[in-house]
Motif scaffolding. Structure first.
Motif, short mmCIF file in Angstrom:
data_model
loop_
_atom_site.label_atom_id
_atom_site.label_comp_id
_atom_site.label_asym_id
_atom_site.label_seq_id
_atom_site.Cartn_x
_atom_site.Cartn_y
_atom_site.Cartn_z
N PRO A 52 0.79 -1.34 0.01
CA PRO A 52 -0.13 0.00 0.01
C PRO A 52 0.94 1.18 -0.11
O PRO A 52 2.06 1.12 0.54
CB PRO A 52 -0.78 -0.08 1.32
CG PRO A 52 -0.67 -1.36 1.64
CD PRO A 52 0.66 -2.06 1.28
N PHE A 53 0.39 2.30 -0.62
CA PHE A 53 1.01 3.53 -0.78
C PHE A 53 1.52 3.87 0.92
O PHE A 53 2.79 4.33 1.00
CB PHE A 53 0.21 4.87 -1.14
CG PHE A 53 0.84 6.02 -0.97
CD1 PHE A 53 1.99 6.36 -1.65
CD2 PHE A 53 0.33 6.94 0.11
CE1 PHE A 53 2.70 7.78 -1.49
CE2 PHE A 53 0.72 8.27 0.34
CZ PHE A 53 2.06 8.61 -0.59
N ILE A 54 0.62 4.08 1.97
CA ILE A 54 1.27 4.39 3.16
C ILE A 54 2.36 3.49 3.79
O ILE A 54 3.06 4.11 4.37
CB ILE A 54 -0.12 4.44 4.14
CG1 ILE A 54 0.25 5.55 5.21
CG2 ILE A 54 -0.60 3.20 4.56
CD1 ILE A 54 0.47 6.93 4.81
N GLU A 103 4.72 2.21 2.14
CA GLU A 103 5.95 2.61 1.34
C GLU A 103 6.42 3.95 2.05
O GLU A 103 7.55 3.81 2.36
CB GLU A 103 5.47 2.96 -0.12
CG GLU A 103 5.29 1.87 -1.06
CD GLU A 103 5.50 2.18 -2.35
OE1 GLU A 103 6.41 2.73 -2.75
OE2 GLU A 103 4.45 1.79 -3.34
N VAL A 104 5.39 4.72 2.26
CA VAL A 104 5.91 5.93 3.21
C VAL A 104 6.60 5.85 4.52
O VAL A 104 7.53 6.11 4.88
CB VAL A 104 4.89 6.90 3.33
CG1 VAL A 104 5.34 8.10 4.02
CG2 VAL A 104 4.12 7.22 1.78
N VAL A 105 5.93 4.75 5.26
CA VAL A 105 6.24 4.23 6.49
C VAL A 105 7.70 3.78 6.31
O VAL A 105 8.76 3.93 7.30
CB VAL A 105 4.92 3.53 7.21
CG1 VAL A 105 5.92 2.98 8.71
CG2 VAL A 105 4.12 4.37 7.51
N LEU A 106 7.91 2.83 5.62
CA LEU A 106 9.15 1.99 5.42
C LEU A 106 10.28 3.31 5.12
O LEU A 106 11.34 2.98 5.41
CB LEU A 106 9.14 1.15 4.46
CG LEU A 106 8.66 -0.07 4.44
CD1 LEU A 106 8.22 -0.99 3.37
CD2 LEU A 106 9.32 -1.03 5.44
N ALA A 107 9.93 4.14 4.26
CA ALA A 107 10.83 5.22 4.07
C ALA A 107 11.51 5.98 5.35
O ALA A 107 12.62 6.06 5.51
CB ALA A 107 10.36 6.17 2.98
N GLU A 108 10.36 6.17 6.40
CA GLU A 108 10.74 6.65 7.56
C GLU A 108 11.65 5.65 8.40
O GLU A 108 12.56 6.23 8.99
CB GLU A 108 9.60 7.11 8.23
CG GLU A 108 8.73 8.19 7.77
CD GLU A 108 9.18 9.51 7.88
OE1 GLU A 108 9.77 9.70 9.08
OE2 GLU A 108 9.01 10.54 7.07
N VAL A 109 11.31 4.47 8.42
CA VAL A 109 11.91 3.57 9.19
C VAL A 109 13.53 3.34 8.58
O VAL A 109 14.54 3.36 9.43
CB VAL A 109 11.28 2.12 8.98
CG1 VAL A 109 12.18 0.77 9.90
CG2 VAL A 109 9.99 2.25 9.66
N GLN A 110 13.59 3.32 7.41
CA GLN A 110 15.07 3.28 6.63
C GLN A 110 15.74 4.67 7.31
O GLN A 110 16.90 4.31 7.41
CB GLN A 110 14.97 3.28 5.12
CG GLN A 110 14.47 1.89 4.77
CD GLN A 110 14.53 1.77 3.14
OE1 GLN A 110 14.03 2.63 2.53
NE2 GLN A 110 15.35 0.99 2.72
N PRO A 160 5.47 12.05 11.87
CA PRO A 160 4.63 12.37 10.53
C PRO A 160 3.16 11.90 11.06
O PRO A 160 2.91 10.94 11.50
CB PRO A 160 5.20 11.58 9.82
CG PRO A 160 6.74 11.12 10.18
CD PRO A 160 6.54 11.03 11.80
N PHE A 161 2.40 12.79 10.27
CA PHE A 161 1.04 12.32 10.32
C PHE A 161 0.28 12.78 9.03
O PHE A 161 0.20 14.09 8.68
CB PHE A 161 0.34 13.30 11.34
CG PHE A 161 -1.32 13.24 11.50
CD1 PHE A 161 -1.90 11.95 11.11
CD2 PHE A 161 -1.99 14.14 12.45
CE1 PHE A 161 -3.28 11.96 11.16
CE2 PHE A 161 -3.16 14.03 12.50
CZ PHE A 161 -3.98 12.82 11.76
N PHE A 162 -0.20 11.75 8.15
CA PHE A 162 -0.87 11.91 7.17
C PHE A 162 -2.33 12.02 7.34
O PHE A 162 -3.09 10.94 7.72
CB PHE A 162 -0.72 10.81 6.22
CG PHE A 162 0.43 10.95 5.20
CD1 PHE A 162 0.47 11.46 3.99
CD2 PHE A 162 1.76 11.05 5.80
CE1 PHE A 162 1.25 11.76 3.02
CE2 PHE A 162 2.86 11.27 4.87
CZ PHE A 162 2.76 11.56 3.58
#
Length: 222
Positions: A183-185, A187-194, A207-209
């Protein structure tokens, strides 16, 4: 239609991003949702799900400063932590807890207590919040927690006690996880974790979407 039967009403939810150190660097635990699932079919996701009313009765306490940040969203931080631990246990069979007696545990936690454990939220870190946009068959106000696999009791590769909600449970190298059907979100969370894995530091804001309305808003929770 009442709130209790409206499947598109926004529900509180909790998710755990569980990390372990592998031969190829940090790895994250993920599983695949079924092809017929109403929400995110076929997608690879982290263990997680909706808050149950009974989660507010589970004796866990979310650590600070995460607890205060979560409370800004008018949520019950401890109940969401309990939901995250419960969902991970149900979907993967992995238990996050500390040794101890829990004589008045609810019936559906008896398999957990049979291992001589009480659930423990000390290893959870609140790192992300996202609300599902309108128009989806299910909508959630999801809080994402990061946890080190060292907080898990037992074999990290034993998923034999998992329910059938997620298939293909496996540890994915963090560097390769974003190549999955996500899911798109996620992907976004994984980028933050990386980014966190590289810096080794926890950020000062979360972060809050916010997609609670038709207008998508991004902000950070201090």
């Amino acid at each position: 239609m009442s709130e209790t039967t409206d499947k598109t009403a926004i529900r509180d939810a909790a998710t755990i991003i569980l990390l372990r150190q592998g031969a190829d660097g940090p790895a994250v635990l993920m599983g695949q949702r079924g092809a017929t699932a109403a929400f995110m079919p076929d997608k690879f996701v982290f263990p997680g799900g909706a808050l149950d009313a009974a989660d507010a009765q589970i004796p866990v306490t979310m650590p600070e400063p995460c607890r205060a940040r979560m409370a800004q969203g008018h949520a019950n931080p401890d109940a969401l932590a309990a939901a995250a631990i419960r969902e991970m246990w149900e979907e993967t069979g992995l238990m996050m807890g500390l040794p101890g007696d829990w004589a008045d545990a609810p019936t559906d936690w008896h398999r957990f207590t049979a291992h001589g454990l009480r659930p423990d939220a000390g290893g959870l870190r609140f790192i992300f919040r996202a609300i599902t946009p309108p128009g989806r068959p299910r909508r959630f106000d999801a809080r994402f927690f990061l946890a080190d696999a060292g907080a898990i009791v037992g074999d990290l590769d034993d998923f034999s006690a998992a329910c059938d909600e997620l298939s293909h449970l496996h540890w994915v190298p963090l560097a390769k996880a974003r190549k999955l059907n996500l899911p798109f979100i996620t992907e976004v969370v994984l980028a933050e974790v990386q980014a966190m894995a590289l810096s080794k530091d926890m950020p000062d804001t979360v972060p809050f979407f916010d997609n609670s309305t038709g207008v998508s808003t991004f902000r950070r929770i201090a």
